[in-house]
Design a protein around this motif. Structure first.
Motif, PDB file in Angstrom:
ATOM      1  N   LYS A 190       0.845  -1.206   0.000  1.00 23.03           N
ATOM      2  CA  LYS A 190       0.000   0.000   0.000  1.00 23.03           C
ATOM      3  C   LYS A 190       0.876   1.251   0.000  1.00 23.03           C
ATOM      4  O   LYS A 190       2.021   1.224   0.463  1.00 23.03           O
ATOM      5  N   ASP A 191       0.280   2.355  -0.474  1.00 26.49           N
ATOM      6  CA  ASP A 191       1.009   3.626  -0.465  1.00 26.49           C
ATOM      7  C   ASP A 191       1.427   3.991   0.964  1.00 26.49           C
ATOM      8  O   ASP A 191       0.689   3.745   1.909  1.00 26.49           O
ATOM      9  N   ARG A 192       2.591   4.565   1.064  1.00 28.06           N
ATOM     10  CA  ARG A 192       3.029   5.091   2.359  1.00 28.06           C
ATOM     11  C   ARG A 192       3.767   6.394   2.109  1.00 28.06           C
ATOM     12  O   ARG A 192       4.104   6.733   0.962  1.00 28.06           O
ATOM     13  N   ALA A 193       4.039   7.109   3.198  1.00 26.78           N
ATOM     14  CA  ALA A 193       4.841   8.327   3.084  1.00 26.78           C
ATOM     15  C   ALA A 193       6.291   7.950   2.814  1.00 26.78           C
ATOM     16  O   ALA A 193       6.769   6.933   3.313  1.00 26.78           O
ATOM     17  N   PRO A 194       7.004   8.757   2.046  1.00 24.83           N
ATOM     18  CA  PRO A 194       8.440   8.483   1.887  1.00 24.83           C
ATOM     19  C   PRO A 194       9.171   8.727   3.201  1.00 24.83           C
ATOM     20  O   PRO A 194       8.771   9.582   3.984  1.00 24.83           O
ATOM     21  N   SER A 195      10.234   7.960   3.415  1.00 22.42           N
ATOM     22  CA  SER A 195      11.042   8.156   4.624  1.00 22.42           C
ATOM     23  C   SER A 195      11.883   9.426   4.458  1.00 22.42           C
ATOM     24  O   SER A 195      12.100   9.897   3.322  1.00 22.42           O
ATOM     25  N   PRO A 196      12.411   9.946   5.574  1.00 19.22           N
ATOM     26  CA  PRO A 196      13.283  11.123   5.461  1.00 19.22           C
ATOM     27  C   PRO A 196      14.471  10.874   4.530  1.00 19.22           C
ATOM     28  O   PRO A 196      14.878  11.756   3.782  1.00 19.22           O
ATOM     29  N   GLU A 197      14.992   9.638   4.541  1.00 19.44           N
ATOM     30  CA  GLU A 197      16.145   9.336   3.674  1.00 19.44           C
ATOM     31  C   GLU A 197      15.729   9.365   2.202  1.00 19.44           C
ATOM     32  O   GLU A 197      16.478   9.831   1.338  1.00 19.44           O
ATOM     33  N   GLU A 198      14.542   8.835   1.933  1.00 18.64           N
ATOM     34  CA  GLU A 198      14.054   8.831   0.547  1.00 18.64           C
ATOM     35  C   GLU A 198      13.800  10.268   0.069  1.00 18.64           C
ATOM     36  O   GLU A 198      14.124  10.626  -1.068  1.00 18.64           O
ATOM     37  N   ALA A 226       4.962  20.187   2.201  1.00 20.25           N
ATOM     38  CA  ALA A 226       5.222  21.407   2.974  1.00 20.25           C
ATOM     39  C   ALA A 226       6.492  21.293   3.813  1.00 20.25           C
ATOM     40  O   ALA A 226       7.387  22.136   3.715  1.00 20.25           O
ATOM     41  N   VAL A 227       6.581  20.238   4.616  1.00 17.67           N
ATOM     42  CA  VAL A 227       7.735  20.170   5.518  1.00 17.67           C
ATOM     43  C   VAL A 227       9.033  19.905   4.765  1.00 17.67           C
ATOM     44  O   VAL A 227      10.107  20.330   5.197  1.00 17.67           O
ATOM     45  N   SER A 228       8.934  19.231   3.622  1.00 19.21           N
ATOM     46  CA  SER A 228      10.156  18.969   2.849  1.00 19.21           C
ATOM     47  C   SER A 228      10.674  20.249   2.218  1.00 19.21           C
ATOM     48  O   SER A 228      11.875  20.537   2.263  1.00 19.21           O
ATOM     49  N   LEU A 229       9.775  21.019   1.617  1.00 17.27           N
ATOM     50  CA  LEU A 229      10.222  22.245   0.932  1.00 17.27           C
ATOM     51  C   LEU A 229      10.602  23.336   1.922  1.00 17.27           C
ATOM     52  O   LEU A 229      11.475  24.159   1.648  1.00 17.27           O
ATOM     53  N   LEU A 230       9.924  23.348   3.072  1.00 18.00           N
ATOM     54  CA  LEU A 230      10.213  24.413   4.044  1.00 18.00           C
ATOM     55  C   LEU A 230      11.237  23.958   5.085  1.00 18.00           C
ATOM     56  O   LEU A 230      11.597  24.727   5.975  1.00 18.00           O
ATOM     57  N   ASP A 231      11.658  22.697   4.975  1.00 18.18           N
ATOM     58  CA  ASP A 231      12.663  22.148   5.874  1.00 18.18           C
ATOM     59  C   ASP A 231      12.222  22.262   7.339  1.00 18.18           C
ATOM     60  O   ASP A 231      12.950  22.778   8.189  1.00 18.18           O
ATOM     61  N   LEU A 232      11.014  21.772   7.583  1.00 19.54           N
ATOM     62  CA  LEU A 232      10.429  21.882   8.924  1.00 19.54           C
ATOM     63  C   LEU A 232      10.404  20.517   9.613  1.00 19.54           C
ATOM     64  O   LEU A 232      10.585  19.478   8.976  1.00 19.54           O
ATOM     65  N   ASN A 233      10.101  20.564  10.892  1.00 17.18           N
ATOM     66  CA  ASN A 233       9.871  19.338  11.643  1.00 17.18           C
ATOM     67  C   ASN A 233       8.780  18.513  10.940  1.00 17.18           C
ATOM     68  O   ASN A 233       7.685  19.022  10.687  1.00 17.18           O
ATOM     69  N   PRO A 234       9.075  17.244  10.635  1.00 24.25           N
ATOM     70  CA  PRO A 234       8.119  16.422   9.889  1.00 24.25           C
ATOM     71  C   PRO A 234       6.771  16.266  10.588  1.00 24.25           C
ATOM     72  O   PRO A 234       5.791  15.882   9.955  1.00 24.25           O
ATOM     73  N   GLU A 235       6.742  16.531  11.866  1.00 22.94           N
ATOM     74  CA  GLU A 235       5.474  16.363  12.592  1.00 22.94           C
ATOM     75  C   GLU A 235       4.583  17.597  12.506  1.00 22.94           C
ATOM     76  O   GLU A 235       3.469  17.595  13.025  1.00 22.94           O
TER      77      GLU A 235
END
Ligand code: URA
Length: 283
Positions: A190-198, A226-235
């Motif tokens: 099933k689809d999942r979120a990419p990991s931080p490493e990915e 959002a958090v990837s482009l803005l470099d924010l806390n993933p939570e």
């Protein structure tokens, strides 16, 4: 139908409410330049159109910073596909200088993380390479992996309706891309979120796409974007990020809900509409 009526019809189709109308109702929303002139008109049609299946996966959550990574510039061969994943580090400098052609072939051949192992296709992105609007999702799902194009499943149909509501369509003044270019799946497929490493491995590609496009506004669809482009806390919840203007480098960036989330929670569509009005205002 005049422009304003046509626009309302789109919103009805989309199930977005309240409808925002210009005080001068003869103007189209797509040409708004003074959004202070927009007034809300209560209009609550919170249904999903019958032709949109409400079955996309749960919104995914993770993502983090943007470490450099990856690449080769050759198209994949059958032999490549059986190579172990080789992380070729510190090539983000090379990626940052690529033109569209080498960028696309580099992505097609990428083996920088384990997502390459399960992919049918990489999903590079589609649209106008000089688009003013850049929409960024999380990563390919089932249909996208099969077709090699972003947002072609149920969430994509809703995104198309959102574009229509803005007086736009896929490929015209818009570009659609994802944070990761290969489909992340869990042990059950099933689809999942990419990991931080990915995310870290793939983000240089999107950054180069942004640098080449130079959009006037970036719409981050959901938390991962959002958090990837803005470099924010993933939570960081989307609710905390939407409703304000952010910057990706010097470019305006607006965060809104992912279309897959809107399919599950149609009552939030009005907030997405507010976010898109904010994006219009920023341009
Ligand atoms: N969800 C995404 O975030 N991107 C796609 O391309 C499809 C679904």
């Amino acid at each position: 139908m005049n422009n304003a009526e046509q626009h309302d019809a789109f919103l009805d189709e989309l199930g977005i409410g309240p409808v925002w109308k210009l005080r001068d109702s003869s103007a189209s929303i797509a040409t708004i330049s003074h959004v202070a002139e927009i007034v809300p008109v209560p209009h609550v049609v919170m249904t999903v159109p019958a032709h949109i299946p409400v079955s996309d996966g749960l919104p995914r959550t993770l993502a983090t910073d943007s470490l450099p990574n990856a690449t080769t510039t050759l198209a994949p061969t059958a032999t490549d596909m059986h190579q172990p994943i080789s992380i070729v580090p510190a090539t983000s400098i090379a990626v940052a200088e690529m033109d569209w052609t080498s960028l696309e072939s580099t992505v097609a051949a990428c083996r920088a993380c384990q997502l390459c192992e399960g992919r049918a296709n990489t999903v590079f992105g589609v649209g106008d390479q000089r688009a003013k609007w850049l929409f960024v999702g999380e990563g390919p799902g089932y249909q996208e992996n099969l077709q090699g194009k972003p947002f072609v499943g149920p969430a994509g149909h809703l995104l198309d309706n959102i574009l229509r509501a803005l007086g736009m369509q896929r490929g015209e003044n818009t570009y659609i891309a994802n944070i990761v270019k290969c489909r992340p799946t869990d042990a059950q497929g099933k689809d999942r979120a990419p990991s931080p490493e990915e995310v870290a491995a793939c983000l240089p590609y999107l950054k180069r796409q942004i640098a080449l496009i130079q959009p006037e506004v970036i719409i981050a669809l959901g938390k991962t974007a959002a958090v990837s482009l803005l470099d924010l806390n993933p939570e960081t919840p989307v609710g905390q990020l939407r409703g304000k203007l952010h910057r990706y480098q010097s470019l305006p960036l607006v965060v809104t809900y992912h279309p897959a989330y809107l399919l599950r929670k149609p009552t939030e569509k009005s907030k997405t509409w507010e976010d898109l009005c904010l994006a219009l205002r920023s341009m």
